[in-house]
Each structure stands twice: as C-alpha cells, then as structure tokens.
Scaffold this motif. Structure first.
Motif, PDB file in Angstrom:
ATOM      1  N   VAL A  34       0.645  -1.200   0.000  1.00  0.00           N
ATOM      2  CA  VAL A  34      -0.083   0.039  -0.137  1.00  0.00           C
ATOM      3  C   VAL A  34       0.869   1.222   0.033  1.00  0.00           C
ATOM      4  N   VAL A  35       1.808   1.226   0.718  1.00  0.00           N
ATOM      5  CA  VAL A  35       2.824   2.489   0.711  1.00  0.00           C
ATOM      6  C   VAL A  35       3.571   2.763  -0.331  1.00  0.00           C
ATOM      7  N   LEU A  36       4.166   1.612  -1.166  1.00  0.00           N
ATOM      8  CA  LEU A  36       4.491   1.680  -2.413  1.00  0.00           C
ATOM      9  C   LEU A  36       3.428   2.218  -3.494  1.00  0.00           C
ATOM     10  N   SER A  37       2.286   1.652  -3.507  1.00  0.00           N
ATOM     11  CA  SER A  37       1.286   1.866  -4.757  1.00  0.00           C
ATOM     12  C   SER A  37       0.729   3.122  -4.292  1.00  0.00           C
ATOM     13  N   GLU A  38       0.374   3.614  -3.109  1.00  0.00           N
ATOM     14  CA  GLU A  38      -0.399   4.739  -3.024  1.00  0.00           C
ATOM     15  C   GLU A  38       0.090   5.885  -2.537  1.00  0.00           C
ATOM     16  N   GLY A  39       1.626   5.934  -2.196  1.00  0.00           N
ATOM     17  CA  GLY A  39       2.313   7.279  -1.677  1.00  0.00           C
ATOM     18  C   GLY A  39       1.955   7.572  -0.156  1.00  0.00           C
ATOM     19  N   VAL A  40       1.770   6.490   0.584  1.00  0.00           N
ATOM     20  CA  VAL A  40       1.226   6.607   1.905  1.00  0.00           C
ATOM     21  C   VAL A  40       2.423   7.530   2.527  1.00  0.00           C
ATOM     22  N   ASN A  41       1.836   8.183   3.746  1.00  0.00           N
ATOM     23  CA  ASN A  41       2.866   9.061   4.506  1.00  0.00           C
ATOM     24  C   ASN A  41       2.881   8.514   5.850  1.00  0.00           C
ATOM     25  N   GLY A  42       1.863   7.649   6.160  1.00  0.00           N
ATOM     26  CA  GLY A  42       1.552   7.297   7.681  1.00  0.00           C
ATOM     27  C   GLY A  42       0.946   5.818   7.591  1.00  0.00           C
ATOM     28  N   ILE A  43       1.297   4.896   8.743  1.00  0.00           N
ATOM     29  CA  ILE A  43       0.587   3.781   8.715  1.00  0.00           C
ATOM     30  C   ILE A  43       0.064   3.576  10.212  1.00  0.00           C
ATOM     31  N   VAL A  44      -0.626   3.082  10.427  1.00  0.00           N
ATOM     32  CA  VAL A  44      -1.270   2.702  11.833  1.00  0.00           C
ATOM     33  C   VAL A  44      -1.764   1.170  12.142  1.00  0.00           C
TER      34      VAL A  44
END
Length: 191
Positions: free
Chosen positions: A109-119
């Motif tokens: 998800v981080v790589l495909s959606e450009g996520v700044n934060g995870i929980v």
C-alpha cells in the motif's frame, strides 16, 4: 509527526486511544494532505471504522440525536466526507493476520499509494507469534525494531496503539490518574 518516526500510543482501557489516533489521521489528511494505511482490528468491521472517521471529519454524528437536539449528517455530507477520506485513507484488512503479513500488505500500500503514515491498532491483535524459546520482551524488541526499520526505510510515520495490562488496584497517582509504564504493555520495556 514525520516520516521515519514511530509513535506508541497507550493508556488505560476506555481512554480513547483508537479515537485519538483516528483524529490524528483525519486532521493530517485534511490539513496536510497525508495519505494513510490503517490496520485496525480494534475497529473492524471496516464499515464501523469508516463511520468513526466520517464522524470525526464532519464533526457531527451520522444519525440524529433528538434527545440532545443534534441532527445527523445529510446524505450529501456523508458522501462528501467519504469521498475525501477515501482519497486519503486506506483501511487495510490483510489476508494473513501476522505481523509479517500485515507489514507485507502495508509495504504494498505504501508503494502503490504514496502513503505518508501507517497505523497498527491495537498491538495485541496483530497476530503475534512468539518464536519458541524467545521471551516476550525479546520478541517485542525484535518486532518493534522491524517496524522502526520499515518506517525509516519507507520514510513513513508509524503509529502503534498498544493496550496495556489492567492497572494494579490502588495504583492511582496524583490527580487520580494511572500512569502506564513500558512493562504494562506486552510485559516489555521495549515500548
């Protein structure tokens, strides 16, 4: 908060840890354009979690509360909130409920959606499997190091909601509040 940083949020049962984290997610999404990936078995089913996030975003309940004179959100307001939140928040429900499975899903998800934060919410529901012969303290230290490395490598903020053990009776401190200590979470000083 910033990329590469890991934060643990804890507190006594019922103190609003998950809702505080949800408020951080919504605030940073609205005001700073942050994108989030959230794995929160605490708030499943996913529709329930979406409801909490929508209400935080709108500052209003979905349904009417006539007993206190508070109207619920209009259908248009719900759809607007859902549209905005869908662009910034991905609710993750991995196929494999283990820390490795969750982190592999988060990586995609981080790589495909450009996520700044995870929980990760809550720590105790993330499918931990302590290897045979390893103490809980050593396992927690290893797992937290892997999460911290992930955060730094992918330059994402990681929020971990951790439920402590039930506080000892009579442990109230000044002002009637109970202070949570690292050993109260998964019996580990690593937190």
């Amino acid at each position: 908060i910033a990329g590469g940083m890991t934060m643990t949020l804890s507190g006594v049962p019922g103190s609003g840890k998950s809702r505080l984290m949800d408020n951080i997610i919504v605030y940073t999404a609205i005001h700073h354009g942050w994108r989030w990936a959230v794995c929160s078995p605490e708030s499943w089913p996913l529709k329930l979690h979406a409801k909490h996030l929508i209400q935080i975003y709108a500052g209003a309940p979905l349904n009417d509360f006539p007993e206190i004179g508070m109207p619920g959100m209009s259908e248009r307001a719900v759809l607007d909130a859902l549209d905005k939140l869908n662009r910034n928040i991905t609710l993750v429900k991995p196929d494999v409920m283990s820390l490795d499975g969750i982190m592999a899903t988060m990586d995609k998800v981080v790589l495909s959606e450009g996520v700044n934060g995870i929980v990760l919410d809550p720590w105790n529901r993330l499918g931990h499997r302590t290897p045979s012969g390893m103490s809980m303290t050593n396992y927690v230290g290893m797992a937290l190091a892997e999460i911290k490395n992930f955060s730094q490598h992918r330059d994402v903020f990681t929020g971990i909601v951790a439920h402590p053990r039930k506080p000892d009776a009579g442990r109230e401190e000044e002002g009637g509040f109970v202070s949570i200590k690292p050993y109260d979470i998964a019996e580990s000083h690593n937190f």
